[in-house]
Design an enzyme around this catalytic site. Structure first.
Site, PDB file in Angstrom:
ATOM      1  N   PHE A   1       0.210  16.461   4.073  1.00  0.00           N
ATOM      2  CA  PHE A   1      -0.658  15.880   2.954  1.00  0.00           C
ATOM      3  C   PHE A   1       0.444  15.950   2.000  1.00  0.00           C
ATOM      4  O   PHE A   1       0.906  16.954   1.373  1.00  0.00           O
ATOM      5  CB  PHE A   1      -1.942  16.655   2.409  1.00  0.00           C
ATOM      6  CG  PHE A   1      -2.588  15.568   1.465  1.00  0.00           C
ATOM      7  CD1 PHE A   1      -3.529  14.776   1.899  1.00  0.00           C
ATOM      8  CD2 PHE A   1      -2.670  16.046  -0.185  1.00  0.00           C
ATOM      9  CE1 PHE A   1      -4.354  13.711   0.715  1.00  0.00           C
ATOM     10  CE2 PHE A   1      -3.367  15.068  -0.935  1.00  0.00           C
ATOM     11  CZ  PHE A   1      -3.957  14.152  -0.744  1.00  0.00           C
TER      12      PHE A   1
ATOM     13  N   ASP B   1      -2.683   5.985   6.913  1.00  0.00           N
ATOM     14  CA  ASP B   1      -2.807   7.082   7.659  1.00  0.00           C
ATOM     15  C   ASP B   1      -4.050   6.704   8.815  1.00  0.00           C
ATOM     16  O   ASP B   1      -3.377   6.392   9.745  1.00  0.00           O
ATOM     17  CB  ASP B   1      -3.931   7.713   6.392  1.00  0.00           C
ATOM     18  CG  ASP B   1      -4.203   9.465   6.983  1.00  0.00           C
ATOM     19  OD1 ASP B   1      -3.341  10.061   7.283  1.00  0.00           O
ATOM     20  OD2 ASP B   1      -5.276   9.679   6.901  1.00  0.00           O
TER      21      ASP B   1
ATOM     22  N   GLU C   1       0.709  -1.164   0.042  1.00  0.00           N
ATOM     23  CA  GLU C   1       0.268  -0.066   0.137  1.00  0.00           C
ATOM     24  C   GLU C   1       0.727   1.159  -0.250  1.00  0.00           C
ATOM     25  O   GLU C   1       2.005   1.249   0.489  1.00  0.00           O
ATOM     26  CB  GLU C   1      -1.086  -0.165   1.164  1.00  0.00           C
ATOM     27  CG  GLU C   1      -1.610   1.159   1.469  1.00  0.00           C
ATOM     28  CD  GLU C   1      -2.890   1.770   0.431  1.00  0.00           C
ATOM     29  OE1 GLU C   1      -2.334   1.617  -0.750  1.00  0.00           O
ATOM     30  OE2 GLU C   1      -4.094   1.852   0.983  1.00  0.00           O
ATOM     31  N   ASP C   2       0.230   2.233  -0.507  1.00  0.00           N
ATOM     32  CA  ASP C   2       1.107   3.497  -0.438  1.00  0.00           C
ATOM     33  C   ASP C   2       1.384   4.088   1.104  1.00  0.00           C
ATOM     34  O   ASP C   2       2.459   4.441   1.228  1.00  0.00           O
ATOM     35  CB  ASP C   2       0.453   4.498  -1.517  1.00  0.00           C
ATOM     36  CG  ASP C   2      -1.054   4.954  -1.162  1.00  0.00           C
ATOM     37  OD1 ASP C   2      -1.665   4.381  -0.073  1.00  0.00           O
ATOM     38  OD2 ASP C   2      -1.626   6.007  -1.761  1.00  0.00           O
TER      39      ASP C   2
ATOM     40  N   ARG D   1      -0.048  11.659  -9.458  1.00  0.00           N
ATOM     41  CA  ARG D   1       0.584  10.211  -9.252  1.00  0.00           C
ATOM     42  C   ARG D   1       1.834   9.925 -10.112  1.00  0.00           C
ATOM     43  O   ARG D   1       2.477   9.154  -9.630  1.00  0.00           O
ATOM     44  CB  ARG D   1      -0.503   9.374  -9.579  1.00  0.00           C
ATOM     45  CG  ARG D   1      -1.725   9.242  -8.782  1.00  0.00           C
ATOM     46  CD  ARG D   1      -2.754   7.855  -9.052  1.00  0.00           C
ATOM     47  NE  ARG D   1      -3.944   8.063  -8.669  1.00  0.00           N
ATOM     48  CZ  ARG D   1      -4.495   8.027  -7.461  1.00  0.00           C
ATOM     49  NH1 ARG D   1      -3.456   7.480  -6.488  1.00  0.00           N
ATOM     50  NH2 ARG D   1      -5.829   8.195  -7.253  1.00  0.00           N
TER      51      ARG D   1
END
Ligand code: IMP
Length: 180
Positions: A158, A108, A104-105, A171
């Protein structure tokens, strides 16, 4: 779009990303070699954010690899989690007691991965189920999710680039950036 690429500051450049991902792949290789003698591994890419990290990381893994793709979203077009998961594609096979590594990136609040890890555990007959993330945003955690392999820790900024988006954009950047 309300954010312009010229206001983007570099947080991690492409060279640093590449080196850290290679080091993380070494860590992952050592774990599976030591514990499982390089048995086949099922890699799950969580689209769309993990796409760059997944393809980069997988190039350096040494065991036989199979690839699966799921598509989930909890952010929509905002910079805050919506608190709800949208499942777009969750078609996974039965892993027949093979090892599984979810890629996963970023973790959070943990909502997305809490849901996905439980789903795999209960439905897909995985043996050793592990999690690798590019970023661990520990300070934002609300669910009990602890990555087994993590490339970087980040604060509550962010961030975009290398798979991570803002409203679908950025992206494709080969670095990680943030807006002040
Ligand atoms: P969680 O479910 O709250 O853990 O959120 C995880 C998802 O939110 C990630 O897969 C990303 O798509 C998105 N996300 C969280 N933080 C960021 C960020 O800093 N930049 C871009 N996307 C983010």
């Amino acid at each position: 779009m309300d954010k312009d690429i010229k206001d983007l500051k570099v947080l991690i450049d492409s060279d640093t990303l590449e080196k850290r991902i290679i080091a993380l792949a070494d860590e992952i290789n050592s774990y599976y070699e030591k514990n499982y003698n390089n048995e086949p591994l099922n890699l799950i890419c969580v689209l769309r954010g993990a796409v760059m990290f997944f393809s980069q990381l997988s190039k350096y893994l040494k065991m036989p690899i199979k690839m699966e793709f799921v598509s989930l979203s909890s952010y929509g077009d905002s910079i805050k989690s919506s608190g709800k998961i949208k499942t777009i594609n969750l078609a996974l096979p039965n892993f027949n007691n093979e090892n599984v590594l979810v890629v996963e990136d970023i973790v959070d609040t943990g909502l997305t991965l809490d849901f996905l890890m439980k789903f795999i555990k209960h439905n897909c007959a995985s043996k050793d189920l592990k999690l690798a993330v590019l970023f661990d945003k520990k300070c934002a955690r609300k669910y009990d999710v602890n990555p087994d392999f993590s490339a970087f820790e980040t604060d509550d900024k962010f961030i975009v680039g290398f798979g991570l988006d803002y409203m679908g954009y950025y992206r494709n950047l080969n670095y990680i950036g943030y807006f002040d």
